[in-house]
Write a protein that holds these residues in place. Structure first.
Motif, short mmCIF file in Angstrom:
data_model
loop_
_atom_site.label_atom_id
_atom_site.label_comp_id
_atom_site.label_asym_id
_atom_site.label_seq_id
_atom_site.Cartn_x
_atom_site.Cartn_y
_atom_site.Cartn_z
N UNK A 44 15.08 9.71 12.82
CA UNK A 44 16.53 9.91 12.86
C UNK A 44 17.17 8.54 13.06
N UNK A 45 18.06 8.10 12.17
CA UNK A 45 18.63 6.75 12.29
C UNK A 45 19.62 6.59 13.44
N UNK A 46 20.04 7.68 14.05
CA UNK A 46 20.98 7.60 15.16
C UNK A 46 20.34 6.87 16.34
N UNK A 47 21.09 5.97 16.96
CA UNK A 47 20.58 5.25 18.13
C UNK A 47 21.46 5.43 19.36
N UNK A 48 22.69 5.87 19.16
CA UNK A 48 23.65 6.02 20.25
C UNK A 48 24.45 7.29 20.02
N UNK A 49 24.78 7.98 21.09
CA UNK A 49 25.54 9.21 20.99
C UNK A 49 26.50 9.29 22.16
N UNK A 50 27.65 9.87 21.96
CA UNK A 50 28.60 10.02 23.06
C UNK A 50 28.21 11.21 23.92
N UNK A 51 28.54 11.13 25.19
CA UNK A 51 28.26 12.24 26.09
C UNK A 51 28.99 13.49 25.63
N UNK A 52 30.17 13.32 25.08
CA UNK A 52 30.94 14.46 24.60
C UNK A 52 30.25 15.14 23.42
#
Length: 306
Positions: free
Chosen positions: A280-288
């Motif tokens: 999965x290329x995602x590395x950062x996500x918001x808590x929301x």
């Protein structure tokens, strides 16, 4: 002979130009939500901290979530499905899955210690108020809170704690303040040469660090056997209350009823890592977005801001 772009077909040149300005694509398609079972301390802490609850603090995890009854179960499910997202103890994070930064903060023991990582909880050990701990159980806890014991906590990727109370009863406030944000000189442990057996029951998330501590303690005290059963935080608190185990493990704060019946203290502070498949290329996500995903309000990866 070295080729130039002029020698390449027009479509190939166009493709190179396009790839040079186009970012890596984000994960696409449905989001496979993976959660823990009811009674899991990790689930209880996660939904409370992230806000996956209603106005009465009832757990509102989406009914579409795949439910696993152990940390390993969550990791194996996420590692086997590129669409999945789950959560596990920071100390259990390995190469088979990827831990996401949350609101730009990397999930690490350092960031749990300094308070910048937002999803963290205590690893608690508890025992009944109705009976005194055995001499060997007291000695084992002395080891857990010693320099040697807390060195193991740190080596395993958790945050060290100091003993929050000089006697057996700990308060909620002292437990929350147990993390050693500054260097504290911890007492050195000396083996007492005791013999006996300790039954320790509870959280599957706390079990790995407790097993390491028990192994090190038993090497210093060959006459002591420590049996560890991993069956969930709620089961551990129940075992401590009814006397089937001398020590219960919980990867969450205790309920009001449990606090009335039990003494407790944090043995380590743990971050809860939000995990995805390594591809999965995602590395950062918001808590929301984490909250919305586990509530079932966001169901496609395209909806998650990159």
């Amino acid at each position: 002979m070295k080729k130039s772009l002029k020698a390449l077909p027009l479509l190939a040149v166009a493709g190179l130009a396009f790839s040079a300005v186009t970012p890596v694509l984000a994960q696409e398609g449905y989001i496979g939500v993976v959660s823990r079972e009811d009674g899991s301390g990790t689930r209880g802490a996660f939904v409370e901290i992230v806000g996956v609850v209603d106005e009465d603090d009832n757990d509102m995890t989406t009914l579409d979530a795949v439910i696993q009854n152990s940390t390993n179960g969550v990791m194996q499910t996420v590692a086997g499905d590129v669409q999945s997202i789950g959560y596990i103890s920071l100390g259990s994070l390995g190469d088979e899955v990827k831990g996401l930064a949350v609101d730009g903060v990397e999930v690490s023991s350092e960031n749990v210690t300094n308070g910048s990582y937002p999803i963290a909880r205590p690893f608690n050990v508890a025992w009944t108020k109705d009976a005194e701990l055995s001499e060997v159980a007291v000695d084992f806890l002395d080891f857990v809170y010693s320099a040697q014991g807390q060195a193991i906590v740190e080596e395993e990727g958790y945050v060290q704690v100091t003993r929050s109370a000089g006697e057996e009863e700990a308060t909620e406030e002292s437990t929350e303040e147990a993390a050693t944000e500054e260097a504290v000189e911890l007492p050195s442990y000396e083996a007492a040469g005791l013999e006996g057996t300790i039954e320790v029951v509870g959280s599957t998330s706390v079990s790995p660090i407790m097993e390491k501590l028990a192994e090190a303690y038993s090497e210093l005290n060959e006459g002591v056997t420590i049996n560890i059963t991993s069956n969930g935080s709620s089961a551990g608190m129940e075992a401590a209350m009814n006397g089937t185990a001398e020590l219960g493990m919980a990867s969450r704060d205790l309920s009001d009823d449990e606090k009335e019946a039990l003494n407790y203290d944090a043995v380590a502070i743990d971050g809860i890592a939000v995990i995805v498949h390594p591809e999965n290329p995602l590395s950062d996500i918001s808590l929301d977005h984490v909250k919305q995903i586990f509530l079932g309000e966001v169901t496609e990866w395209e909806e998650v801001a990159q």
